[in-house]
Design a protein around this motif. Sequence first.
Motif, PDB file in Angstrom:
ATOM      1  N   LEU A 128    -116.137 -18.091 -46.811  1.00  0.00           N
ATOM      2  CA  LEU A 128    -114.556 -18.063 -46.676  1.00  0.00           C
ATOM      3  C   LEU A 128    -113.867 -18.780 -47.751  1.00  0.00           C
ATOM      4  N   LEU A 152    -123.955 -13.787 -34.284  1.00  0.00           N
ATOM      5  CA  LEU A 152    -123.263 -14.096 -33.196  1.00  0.00           C
ATOM      6  C   LEU A 152    -123.759 -13.404 -31.940  1.00  0.00           C
ATOM      7  N   VAL A 186    -120.553 -10.257 -45.192  1.00  0.00           N
ATOM      8  CA  VAL A 186    -120.658 -11.640 -44.631  1.00  0.00           C
ATOM      9  C   VAL A 186    -120.312 -11.464 -43.033  1.00  0.00           C
ATOM     10  N   PHE A 187    -119.173 -10.527 -42.911  1.00  0.00           N
ATOM     11  CA  PHE A 187    -118.654 -10.224 -41.587  1.00  0.00           C
ATOM     12  C   PHE A 187    -119.890  -9.524 -40.827  1.00  0.00           C
ATOM     13  N   LEU A 211    -116.513 -10.097 -48.434  1.00  0.00           N
ATOM     14  CA  LEU A 211    -116.200 -10.313 -47.133  1.00  0.00           C
ATOM     15  C   LEU A 211    -116.802  -9.310 -46.120  1.00  0.00           C
ATOM     16  N   VAL A 271    -122.122 -20.543 -38.478  1.00  0.00           N
ATOM     17  CA  VAL A 271    -120.568 -20.783 -38.389  1.00  0.00           C
ATOM     18  C   VAL A 271    -119.932 -21.552 -39.446  1.00  0.00           C
ATOM     19  N   PHE A 292    -120.538 -19.447 -42.942  1.00  0.00           N
ATOM     20  CA  PHE A 292    -119.985 -18.484 -43.085  1.00  0.00           C
ATOM     21  C   PHE A 292    -118.368 -19.042 -43.580  1.00  0.00           C
ATOM     22  N   THR A 293    -117.890 -19.993 -42.833  1.00  0.00           N
ATOM     23  CA  THR A 293    -116.726 -20.785 -42.899  1.00  0.00           C
ATOM     24  C   THR A 293    -116.706 -21.601 -44.608  1.00  0.00           C
ATOM     25  N   THR A 323    -122.138 -11.971 -39.736  1.00  0.00           N
ATOM     26  CA  THR A 323    -121.743 -12.962 -38.770  1.00  0.00           C
ATOM     27  C   THR A 323    -121.919 -12.367 -37.390  1.00  0.00           C
ATOM     28  N   MET A 324    -121.489 -10.981 -37.602  1.00  0.00           N
ATOM     29  CA  MET A 324    -121.370 -10.257 -35.917  1.00  0.00           C
ATOM     30  C   MET A 324    -122.754 -10.325 -35.480  1.00  0.00           C
TER      31      MET A 324
END
Lengths: 111, 209
Positions: free
Chosen positions: B204, B80, B72-73, B69, B196, B199-200, B76-77
Amino acid sequence: MASEQTHSGNPRVDIEYRKKKSAEEMRYQIVSFSMMIFLTLVAFIAVGYGDFSAWFIVPFILLLAVVQVVFQLYYFMHMSHKGHEAPALFLYSGLLVGLITILAFMTIIWW
Amino acid sequence: MHVEDKFTAETWPAAPEKQTLEGKNKFLGFWLFLGGETVLFASLFATYLALKDKVPNAEHALAKDLFELPIVFVATMLLLTSSLTSVYAMYHMKNFNFKKMQLWLGLTVLLGFAFLLLEIYEFNHYVHEYHHTFTSSAFGSAFYTLVGFHGGHVAFGLLWIVTLMVRNAKRGLDLYNAPKFYVASLYWHFIDVVWVFIFTVVYLMGMVG
């Protein structure tokens, strides 16, 4: 678009008005961005630290993703503005075909 | 208004990307393309979901063994935030501030590049630590095709934005290049929209099992 232009006859007044409008829109963008960060955090925390069953967590994070993408499309990509009827038609048509494809692959073709 | 007109902040139109016929056509055509891209990515998602964790034997790593995680987090940041910086770039474009637009586009490129480096590191890690490759399993093929296609879009987007920045560095803003910048920023947001769901759905949901 000509209709979106302001015509007071005084360019100084117009530019003040438009700068104000842009700044106002920028505030909405910041709010959208904060919401997107928040939704992302919720999704990661729910999966990383939450003790939920897959039956709850999968629909939940999918819902968070959909909400976040709506923010992205309608605020960052300006779909909330006028003159986006054709883009909406194109995007939703693509989405319809795409969702049917996903449904078909997950149910009929491979199993 | 005409493509070759010179503008000041006072005379610059409110929607510069749609003032010329070429701009209007670009706007419409680009959204049609994005509709097509939606279908393309949906079919890759469909393939991934159908082939997820389909490996020949128990020695192969599954999604829940592979993904971590934190990385990936961070990715993502980065992506974004790069979406927000490109919003700022278009804000300055609408206010006829070319220098600030270039600055924010530059930041967007840096963030996008950092994302790409992180993805390369991640793929390298899977290949060497887990022997999870494009040809190791149906799961591997589906994973690298979906996530790699997105990474390819990021790489193309970076080249596109950098090319626009360099080619127009001395021109400044006019109705010829305003639609070009606008459309490139739409593309960049679309890359984030796809991420989005990646990552989902991939990461996730992969961790959930």
